[in-house]
Scaffold this motif. Structure first.
Motif, PDB file in Angstrom:
ATOM      1  N   PRO A  13      -8.768   6.040   1.161  1.00 40.42           N
ATOM      2  CA  PRO A  13     -10.119   5.680   0.680  1.00 40.42           C
ATOM      3  C   PRO A  13     -11.116   5.487   1.828  1.00 40.42           C
ATOM      4  N   GLY A  14     -10.625   5.121   3.001  1.00 42.98           N
ATOM      5  CA  GLY A  14     -11.519   5.027   4.160  1.00 42.98           C
ATOM      6  C   GLY A  14     -11.958   6.419   4.581  1.00 42.98           C
ATOM      7  N   GLY A  15     -10.980   7.295   4.840  1.00 39.75           N
ATOM      8  CA  GLY A  15     -11.246   8.624   5.386  1.00 39.75           C
ATOM      9  C   GLY A  15     -11.994   9.548   4.451  1.00 39.75           C
ATOM     10  N   ILE A  32      -8.678  15.743   8.136  1.00 36.66           N
ATOM     11  CA  ILE A  32      -7.307  16.143   8.490  1.00 36.66           C
ATOM     12  C   ILE A  32      -6.334  15.180   7.823  1.00 36.66           C
ATOM     13  N   GLU A  33      -5.355  15.715   7.103  1.00 38.42           N
ATOM     14  CA  GLU A  33      -4.374  14.863   6.421  1.00 38.42           C
ATOM     15  C   GLU A  33      -2.986  15.470   6.604  1.00 38.42           C
ATOM     16  N   LYS A  34      -2.056  14.604   7.016  1.00 38.12           N
ATOM     17  CA  LYS A  34      -0.721  15.162   7.293  1.00 38.12           C
ATOM     18  C   LYS A  34       0.078  15.488   6.035  1.00 38.12           C
ATOM     19  N   GLY A  39      -5.857  11.336  -0.439  1.00 36.99           N
ATOM     20  CA  GLY A  39      -5.994  10.026  -1.093  1.00 36.99           C
ATOM     21  C   GLY A  39      -5.247   8.900  -0.409  1.00 36.99           C
ATOM     22  N   GLY A  40      -4.349   9.228   0.536  1.00 30.16           N
ATOM     23  CA  GLY A  40      -3.704   8.185   1.342  1.00 30.16           C
ATOM     24  C   GLY A  40      -2.798   7.265   0.547  1.00 30.16           C
ATOM     25  N   THR A  41      -2.555   6.104   1.128  1.00 32.00           N
ATOM     26  CA  THR A  41      -1.693   5.101   0.502  1.00 32.00           C
ATOM     27  C   THR A  41      -2.220   4.746  -0.877  1.00 32.00           C
ATOM     28  N   CYS A  42      -3.513   4.460  -0.950  1.00 31.18           N
ATOM     29  CA  CYS A  42      -4.129   3.936  -2.174  1.00 31.18           C
ATOM     30  C   CYS A  42      -3.842   4.815  -3.387  1.00 31.18           C
ATOM     31  N   SER A  50       0.492   1.592  -8.654  1.00 35.87           N
ATOM     32  CA  SER A  50       0.916   0.226  -9.013  1.00 35.87           C
ATOM     33  C   SER A  50       0.154  -0.250 -10.249  1.00 35.87           C
ATOM     34  N   LYS A  51      -1.137   0.120 -10.337  1.00 33.92           N
ATOM     35  CA  LYS A  51      -1.894  -0.306 -11.526  1.00 33.92           C
ATOM     36  C   LYS A  51      -1.436   0.446 -12.772  1.00 33.92           C
ATOM     37  N   ALA A  52      -0.996   1.696 -12.595  1.00 31.89           N
ATOM     38  CA  ALA A  52      -0.464   2.443 -13.748  1.00 31.89           C
ATOM     39  C   ALA A  52       0.771   1.721 -14.289  1.00 31.89           C
ATOM     40  N   LEU A 115      -0.522  17.063  10.910  1.00 32.36           N
ATOM     41  CA  LEU A 115      -0.647  15.833  11.708  1.00 32.36           C
ATOM     42  C   LEU A 115      -1.730  16.048  12.764  1.00 32.36           C
ATOM     43  N   GLY A 116      -2.714  15.170  12.779  1.00 33.03           N
ATOM     44  CA  GLY A 116      -3.786  15.274  13.778  1.00 33.03           C
ATOM     45  C   GLY A 116      -3.446  14.428  14.993  1.00 33.03           C
ATOM     46  N   SER A 117      -3.600  15.014  16.202  1.00 30.70           N
ATOM     47  CA  SER A 117      -3.400  14.205  17.411  1.00 30.70           C
ATOM     48  C   SER A 117      -4.464  14.576  18.439  1.00 30.70           C
ATOM     49  N   THR A 143      -6.301   6.312   9.827  1.00 33.96           N
ATOM     50  CA  THR A 143      -4.880   6.644   9.635  1.00 33.96           C
ATOM     51  C   THR A 143      -4.103   5.569   8.874  1.00 33.96           C
ATOM     52  N   GLY A 144      -4.764   4.476   8.488  1.00 33.58           N
ATOM     53  CA  GLY A 144      -4.181   3.545   7.530  1.00 33.58           C
ATOM     54  C   GLY A 144      -3.030   2.701   8.027  1.00 33.58           C
ATOM     55  N   SER A 145      -2.087   2.455   7.110  1.00 31.42           N
ATOM     56  CA  SER A 145      -0.997   1.520   7.411  1.00 31.42           C
ATOM     57  C   SER A 145       0.296   1.966   6.731  1.00 31.42           C
ATOM     58  N   GLY A 311     -10.797   1.001   8.121  1.00 27.66           N
ATOM     59  CA  GLY A 311      -9.735   0.771   7.133  1.00 27.66           C
ATOM     60  C   GLY A 311      -8.576  -0.054   7.657  1.00 27.66           C
ATOM     61  N   ASP A 312      -7.389   0.217   7.122  1.00 30.56           N
ATOM     62  CA  ASP A 312      -6.210  -0.590   7.441  1.00 30.56           C
ATOM     63  C   ASP A 312      -5.823  -0.529   8.917  1.00 30.56           C
ATOM     64  N   VAL A 313      -6.267   0.519   9.619  1.00 27.58           N
ATOM     65  CA  VAL A 313      -5.847   0.667  11.018  1.00 27.58           C
ATOM     66  C   VAL A 313      -6.655  -0.235  11.957  1.00 27.58           C
ATOM     67  N   LEU A 319      -7.611  -3.583   2.410  1.00 26.66           N
ATOM     68  CA  LEU A 319      -8.014  -3.318   1.037  1.00 26.66           C
ATOM     69  C   LEU A 319      -8.756  -1.991   0.964  1.00 26.66           C
ATOM     70  N   ALA A 320      -8.557  -1.286  -0.147  1.00 30.59           N
ATOM     71  CA  ALA A 320      -9.169   0.026  -0.310  1.00 30.59           C
ATOM     72  C   ALA A 320     -10.696  -0.055  -0.264  1.00 30.59           C
ATOM     73  N   HIS A 321     -11.278  -1.074  -0.946  1.00 33.13           N
ATOM     74  CA  HIS A 321     -12.747  -1.128  -0.997  1.00 33.13           C
ATOM     75  C   HIS A 321     -13.330  -1.538   0.349  1.00 33.13           C
TER      76      HIS A 321
HETATM   77  P1  FAD Z   1      -4.531   4.887   3.931  1.00 32.71           P
HETATM   78  O1  FAD Z   1      -4.840   4.856   2.505  1.00 32.71           O
HETATM   79  O2  FAD Z   1      -3.236   4.345   4.398  1.00 32.71           O
HETATM   80  O3  FAD Z   1      -4.640   6.426   4.362  1.00 32.71           O
HETATM   81  C1  FAD Z   1      -4.332   6.865   5.638  1.00 32.71           C
HETATM   82  C2  FAD Z   1      -4.018   8.345   5.577  1.00 32.71           C
HETATM   83  O4  FAD Z   1      -3.961   8.853   6.899  1.00 32.71           O
HETATM   84  C3  FAD Z   1      -2.662   8.659   4.950  1.00 32.71           C
HETATM   85  O5  FAD Z   1      -2.810   9.625   3.955  1.00 32.71           O
HETATM   86  C4  FAD Z   1      -1.838   9.208   6.099  1.00 32.71           C
HETATM   87  O6  FAD Z   1      -0.906  10.198   5.719  1.00 32.71           O
HETATM   88  C5  FAD Z   1      -2.909   9.809   6.979  1.00 32.71           C
HETATM   89  N1  FAD Z   1      -2.539   9.925   8.392  1.00 32.71           N
HETATM   90  C6  FAD Z   1      -2.034   8.953   9.206  1.00 32.71           C
HETATM   91  N2  FAD Z   1      -1.891   9.424  10.463  1.00 32.71           N
HETATM   92  C7  FAD Z   1      -2.326  10.710  10.438  1.00 32.71           C
HETATM   93  C8  FAD Z   1      -2.449  11.708  11.430  1.00 32.71           C
HETATM   94  N3  FAD Z   1      -2.143  11.487  12.703  1.00 32.71           N
HETATM   95  N4  FAD Z   1      -2.915  12.926  11.060  1.00 32.71           N
HETATM   96  C9  FAD Z   1      -3.260  13.176   9.770  1.00 32.71           C
HETATM   97  N5  FAD Z   1      -3.180  12.266   8.799  1.00 32.71           N
HETATM   98  C10 FAD Z   1      -2.738  11.052   9.138  1.00 32.71           C
HETATM   99  N6  FAD Z   1      -5.882  -2.162  -2.053  1.00 32.71           N
HETATM  100  C11 FAD Z   1      -6.832  -2.511  -2.935  1.00 32.71           C
HETATM  101  O7  FAD Z   1      -7.993  -2.689  -2.554  1.00 32.71           O
HETATM  102  N7  FAD Z   1      -6.541  -2.670  -4.261  1.00 32.71           N
HETATM  103  C12 FAD Z   1      -5.289  -2.495  -4.737  1.00 32.71           C
HETATM  104  O8  FAD Z   1      -5.059  -2.652  -5.943  1.00 32.71           O
HETATM  105  C13 FAD Z   1      -4.258  -2.145  -3.831  1.00 32.71           C
HETATM  106  N8  FAD Z   1      -3.000  -1.979  -4.267  1.00 32.71           N
HETATM  107  C14 FAD Z   1      -2.031  -1.598  -3.366  1.00 32.71           C
HETATM  108  C15 FAD Z   1      -0.731  -1.455  -3.829  1.00 32.71           C
HETATM  109  C16 FAD Z   1       0.275  -1.080  -2.967  1.00 32.71           C
HETATM  110  C17 FAD Z   1       1.679  -0.925  -3.482  1.00 32.71           C
HETATM  111  C18 FAD Z   1      -0.030  -0.824  -1.600  1.00 32.71           C
HETATM  112  C19 FAD Z   1       1.041  -0.381  -0.649  1.00 32.71           C
HETATM  113  C20 FAD Z   1      -1.327  -0.985  -1.118  1.00 32.71           C
HETATM  114  C21 FAD Z   1      -2.337  -1.383  -2.002  1.00 32.71           C
HETATM  115  N9  FAD Z   1      -3.648  -1.582  -1.574  1.00 32.71           N
HETATM  116  C22 FAD Z   1      -4.606  -1.966  -2.468  1.00 32.71           C
HETATM  117  C23 FAD Z   1      -4.037  -1.390  -0.174  1.00 32.71           C
HETATM  118  C24 FAD Z   1      -4.729  -0.022   0.007  1.00 32.71           C
HETATM  119  O9  FAD Z   1      -3.838   0.993  -0.417  1.00 32.71           O
HETATM  120  C25 FAD Z   1      -5.109   0.182   1.453  1.00 32.71           C
HETATM  121  O10 FAD Z   1      -5.894  -0.910   1.903  1.00 32.71           O
HETATM  122  C26 FAD Z   1      -5.916   1.460   1.616  1.00 32.71           C
HETATM  123  O11 FAD Z   1      -5.180   2.582   1.184  1.00 32.71           O
HETATM  124  C27 FAD Z   1      -6.330   1.664   3.069  1.00 32.71           C
HETATM  125  O12 FAD Z   1      -7.052   2.832   3.182  1.00 32.71           O
HETATM  126  P2  FAD Z   1      -7.124   3.657   4.543  1.00 32.71           P
HETATM  127  O13 FAD Z   1      -8.028   4.798   4.265  1.00 32.71           O
HETATM  128  O14 FAD Z   1      -7.436   2.764   5.670  1.00 32.71           O
HETATM  129  O15 FAD Z   1      -5.630   4.175   4.819  1.00 32.71           O
END
Ligand code: FAD
Ligand code: NAD
Length: 466
Positions: A13-15, A32-34, A39-42, A50-52, A115-117, A143-145, A311-313, A319-321
């Protein structure tokens, strides 16, 4: 070599939001997404799946426990088909991630799978389906968590699992031991106790949801206890061992005694860690701090000025928002605008039932700051709407400055609180006083009336319906 104004690494959601906003602002953008799905973790293994499962298991609980009181009789037994429930969850995920593909096309964003580096501060190597190298004037790390673990636990991902595996189990556990009474442990713990598992929550701190207002922890703890979950607070896990289909968790209690729990699944939900593996951040001069986070300044700029991180990194709530707000913030900063994020007003929500939601300061934080405050609290059971639907648990609590009446924090637990918190965020964004909230009209009968009543209670202790 393809050249861009902005390249975003990571499609969570950040990217993906950062990429859309950059494109809206007229920048040539790459994402770039590996993994093969965006859509990432979210979207893939977090918020949406999880909400489903929370929704599906809630329906089951309603059917088995509450239909009768509404005069609905189900002939025969109501049964869970877990395979179908998980398949539905996956269909929701697929539809949602597919929506991001559409948004990327609509906004003319070039998507690279791999994978982006970093090669250096303006070049990214991509390894995977779309291998190659691209150049970008600005780069956003998103790149999240990943789930974190305790050093002595070996996650076999079959019986000793993280949230990722818990979202696709093939059977309902007989006894799930949940390590960590935070958001993931409680949301997924509730899914599985509703589906029939015995659930034991083993938490290191003296209460669940230790970062939220203590009143909310107490109320949700009651709900879990009522559902016959064992809530083991102040227990420090020492070992987790698998023996065949059995998992044995040993933890030290407050008295220093070793307590043993035996189950067939153990969910490890002790937080998440920032993810920068394989990014080669050093090649671009990007500093990572000792907590593994990409170090950023107030503009979310890393130690290399044309590289940002969101974002998470980076520091702050995972949090997604929050990630989305930061994505927009960085895109607008690159475009020369002066955006702003008030981190105090990022709401936190736990999607259990009753839902838990909060924004602003907790009572514990206000006390630590020696701030003088008033409290207005209103129970849902006093609302006609809550009684009509049978969702009477919980309350809304408003904390307001003792002198100015400005709202400093809103904490709620009850039906639909995940949506009700938006009113509190809006009010606080406009620096409303408790009296302001109490003076505008709230439709009757709604759950939102509890917000107005709590505001009345905070203003002058003059709630109308208690
Ligand atoms: P991420 O969503 O983690 O996305 C990062 C992306 O980067 C991934 O797709 C990854 O594959 C990619 N990536 C990493 N390294 C590389 C690389 N070198 N090259 C290319 N791609 C790469 N938050 C809420 O606000 N509400 C919720 O209800 C909620 N429920 C959750 C439930 C669960 C079970 C979990 C685990 C988390 C939940 N979260 C929730 C937290 C939320 O998912 C994260 O805060 C959010 O996804 C963070 O977004 P982000 O964009 O920072 O990273
Ligand atoms: P969390 O930080 O919410 O909870 C972890 C819990 O584990 C804490 O209560 C902590 O005290 C406990 N703990 C830590 N070490 C322990 C130990 N050794 N023994 C026993 N307990 C221990 O983390 P989480 O639940 O894993 O979630 C990770 C992140 O994902 C969170 O930051 C959260 O913001 C995000 N998330 C958000 C939502 C949502 O917004 N609804 C849902 C799920 C996840």
């Amino acid at each position: 070599m393809n050249s861009y104004d902005v390249a975003v690494i990571g499609s969570g959601p950040g990217g993906y939001v950062a990429a859309i906003r950059c494109a809206q602002l007229g920048m040539k953008t790459a994402l770039i997404e590996k993994y093969s799905t965006l859509g990432g973790t979210c979207l893939n293994v977090g918020c949406i799946p999880s909400k489903a499962l929370l929704s599906s298991s809630h329906h089951y609980e309603e059917a088995t426990k509450h239909f009768e009181e509404h005069g609905i009789e189900v002939p025969g037994e109501v049964k869970v088909n877990l395979e179908k429930m998980i398949a539905r969850k996956q269909a929701v995920v697929d539809q949602t991630t597919g929506g991001i593909d559409f948004l990327m096309k609509k906004n003319n964003i070039d998507v690279y799978e791999g994978l982006g580096s970093f090669v250096d501060a303006t070049h990214i190597k991509i390894e995977g389906k779309d291998s190659g190298e691209i150049e970008a004037k600005n780069i956003i790390i998103a790149t999240g968590s990943k789930p974190s673990n305790l050093p002595f636990i070996e996650l076999d991902k079959e019986r000793i699992i993280t949230s990722t595996e818990a979202l696709k189990l093939k059977e309902v556990p007989k006894h799930m031991i949940v390590i960590g009474g935070g958001v993931i442990g409680l949301e997924l713990g509730q899914v599985y106790y509703r589906l029939g598992a015995e659930v034991t929550v083993v938490e290191y701190m003296d209460r669940i949801l230790p970062t939220m207002d203590a009143g909310l922890s107490k109320e949700l703890n009651k709900v879990f206890k009522k559902a016959k979950c064992k809530m083991m607070m102040s227990h420090k896990v020492q070992s987790v061992e698998r023996k065949g289909d059995e998992v044995i968790v040993k933890a030290e209690n407050k008295k220093g005694e070793l307590v043993e729990f035996k189950g067939d699944y153990c969910l490890v939900s002790v937080g998440r860690r920032p993810y920068t593996d394989g990014l080669n951040a050093e090649a671009a001069g990007v500093k990572i701090n000792d907590r593994g986070q990409v170090e950023v300044n107030e503009h979310l700029q890393t130690s290399t000025p044309n590289i940002y991180a969101i974002g998470d990194v980076v520091r702050g709530a995972m949090l997604a928002h929050k990630a989305e707000e930061e994505g927009v913030f960085v895109a607008e900063t690159i475009a020369g605008q002066k955006p702003h994020i008030d981190y105090n007003l990022i709401p936190g929500v736990v999607y259990t039932w009753p839902e838990v939601a909060a924004v602003g300061k907790t009572e514990e934080e206000l006390k630590a700051e020696n701030k003088e405050y008033k409290v207005g609290q209103f129970p849902f059971r006093a609302l006609g709407r809550a009684r009509a639907s049978g969702d009477i648990d919980g309350f809304v609590k408003i904390l307001a400055d003792k002198t100015t009446d400005e709202v400093l924090g809103v904490h709620m637990i009850g039906a639909r609180c995940a949506d009700l918190i938006a009113e509190a965020v809006t009010a606080m964004e406009f620096r409303a006083s408790a009296e302001d909230i109490s003076r505008y009209s709230h439709a009757h009968p709604t759950f939102a009336e509890a917000v107005k009543e709590a505001a009345l209670a905070a203003t002058d202790d003059r709630a109308l319906h208690v």
